[in-house]
Design an enzyme around this catalytic site. Sequence first.
Site, PDB file in Angstrom:
ATOM      1  N   ASP A 121       0.776  -1.077   0.163  1.00  0.00           N
ATOM      2  CA  ASP A 121      -0.095  -0.007   0.280  1.00  0.00           C
ATOM      3  C   ASP A 121       0.603   1.438  -0.300  1.00  0.00           C
ATOM      4  O   ASP A 121       0.676   1.979  -0.502  1.00  0.00           O
ATOM      5  CB  ASP A 121      -0.705  -0.221   1.026  1.00  0.00           C
ATOM      6  N   GLY A 122       2.114   0.914   0.570  1.00  0.00           N
ATOM      7  CA  GLY A 122       2.479   2.426   0.599  1.00  0.00           C
ATOM      8  C   GLY A 122       3.075   2.492  -0.866  1.00  0.00           C
ATOM      9  O   GLY A 122       3.363   3.830  -1.634  1.00  0.00           O
ATOM     10  N   ASN A 166      -4.880   8.883   1.827  1.00  0.00           N
ATOM     11  CA  ASN A 166      -5.579   7.521   3.333  1.00  0.00           C
ATOM     12  C   ASN A 166      -5.250   8.586   4.328  1.00  0.00           C
ATOM     13  O   ASN A 166      -6.892   8.258   4.639  1.00  0.00           O
ATOM     14  CB  ASN A 166      -4.111   6.596   3.266  1.00  0.00           C
ATOM     15  N   ASP A 167      -4.670   9.587   4.720  1.00  0.00           N
ATOM     16  CA  ASP A 167      -5.165  10.216   6.520  1.00  0.00           C
ATOM     17  C   ASP A 167      -4.489  11.061   6.023  1.00  0.00           C
ATOM     18  O   ASP A 167      -3.019  10.870   5.877  1.00  0.00           O
ATOM     19  CB  ASP A 167      -5.354   8.820   6.936  1.00  0.00           C
ATOM     20  N   ASP A 179      -2.714  10.567  22.148  1.00  0.00           N
ATOM     21  CA  ASP A 179      -2.065  10.565  21.346  1.00  0.00           C
ATOM     22  C   ASP A 179      -1.836  11.391  19.989  1.00  0.00           C
ATOM     23  O   ASP A 179      -1.185  11.658  19.695  1.00  0.00           O
ATOM     24  CB  ASP A 179      -1.492   8.979  21.132  1.00  0.00           C
ATOM     25  N   ALA A 198      -7.499   1.607   7.294  1.00  0.00           N
ATOM     26  CA  ALA A 198      -5.916   1.470   7.096  1.00  0.00           C
ATOM     27  C   ALA A 198      -5.752   2.228   8.841  1.00  0.00           C
ATOM     28  O   ALA A 198      -6.391   1.278   9.510  1.00  0.00           O
ATOM     29  CB  ALA A 198      -5.057   2.542   6.581  1.00  0.00           C
ATOM     30  N   LEU A 222      -8.827   2.714  10.872  1.00  0.00           N
ATOM     31  CA  LEU A 222      -9.366   1.437  11.825  1.00  0.00           C
ATOM     32  C   LEU A 222      -8.508   0.632  12.286  1.00  0.00           C
ATOM     33  O   LEU A 222      -9.714   0.537  13.645  1.00  0.00           O
ATOM     34  CB  LEU A 222      -9.711   0.371  10.344  1.00  0.00           C
ATOM     35  N   SER A 223      -7.312   0.842  12.763  1.00  0.00           N
ATOM     36  CA  SER A 223      -6.627  -0.032  13.662  1.00  0.00           C
ATOM     37  C   SER A 223      -6.814   1.008  15.124  1.00  0.00           C
ATOM     38  O   SER A 223      -6.918   0.146  15.975  1.00  0.00           O
ATOM     39  CB  SER A 223      -5.382  -0.046  13.421  1.00  0.00           C
TER      40      SER A 223
END
Length: 285
Positions: free
Chosen positions: A69-70, A143-144, A173, A185, A188-189
């Site tokens: 994905d990167g 993505n983000d 954080d 990505a 979701l985690s």
Amino acid sequence: MKIAVIPNLTREHAVKTTQDVLANLKKHDAQIIMADYCSDYFGADTYLCFLDIEKAIETADVTIAIGGDGTILHSGKIAAKYQRPILGINAGRLAFMAGLERHELDLLGKLFTGEYTVDKRMMLEVLLFDESGLCVKKHKCINDAVFSRKINRTIIELTVESDGRLVNNYWGDGVIFATPTGSTAYSLSAGGPVLDPTIESIILTPICTHSLFSYPIIFSKDARMSVYATKDDETELCVSCDGDAPVPIGCGCTAVVQCADVAAEFIRIKSDSFTEILKSKMAHP
């Protein structure tokens, strides 16, 4: 057809997968352009042209990114800049954004017969403003955008506003602003929702917040989100776009996150639905 082939040669299966892709494209008389760092591996092939990665993507009609994905994200952002469609081929483990797996390379022929569709994916733009209100940096992401300390050792205090109105003060954080594409990505985690990529919106997901009432929130794609450190800290606030190196945000400065004026274009050759891809990829160990 001019095709830019951009592999991540550090991946275990990348060299072999790239060789198979090149052989397949050669059968269709494609004009192949590769990133110049590939010349040490494939320079003996006289039918190849080697250019700087950005120039290769700008010159081509279509980009094929080989890796995880990167790799797809990095190449996809350059392709979006020049409004070029991209096809990701998985040479890694998960590669949620890949359109083809290594054993499906025979389907590349559909690029030449027009048997594919192009999915347009919303992108985010991050604007960094200094204390005087001058925009000093711009970044785009597929993505983000992740706001956190440069070194995560203690809690950071952040204020998030939407169109000038307070959303919340977050102690934790950091926060993630994700696109629907990026909802599978990091967001979701961190407990964020999964969105169908056709639902254009901005997802705000707090990261490990010290609060009982900090939940993810979905905003309209037209929202203009502002982020700044609630108070000065010895360790400065940073933003990382699509996993790139963190960019410092100085004390008294503000970041704005909004929908970008360009979209990423992903080639879809297979007819798998979003939910089918989600189940297939997320079932991986």
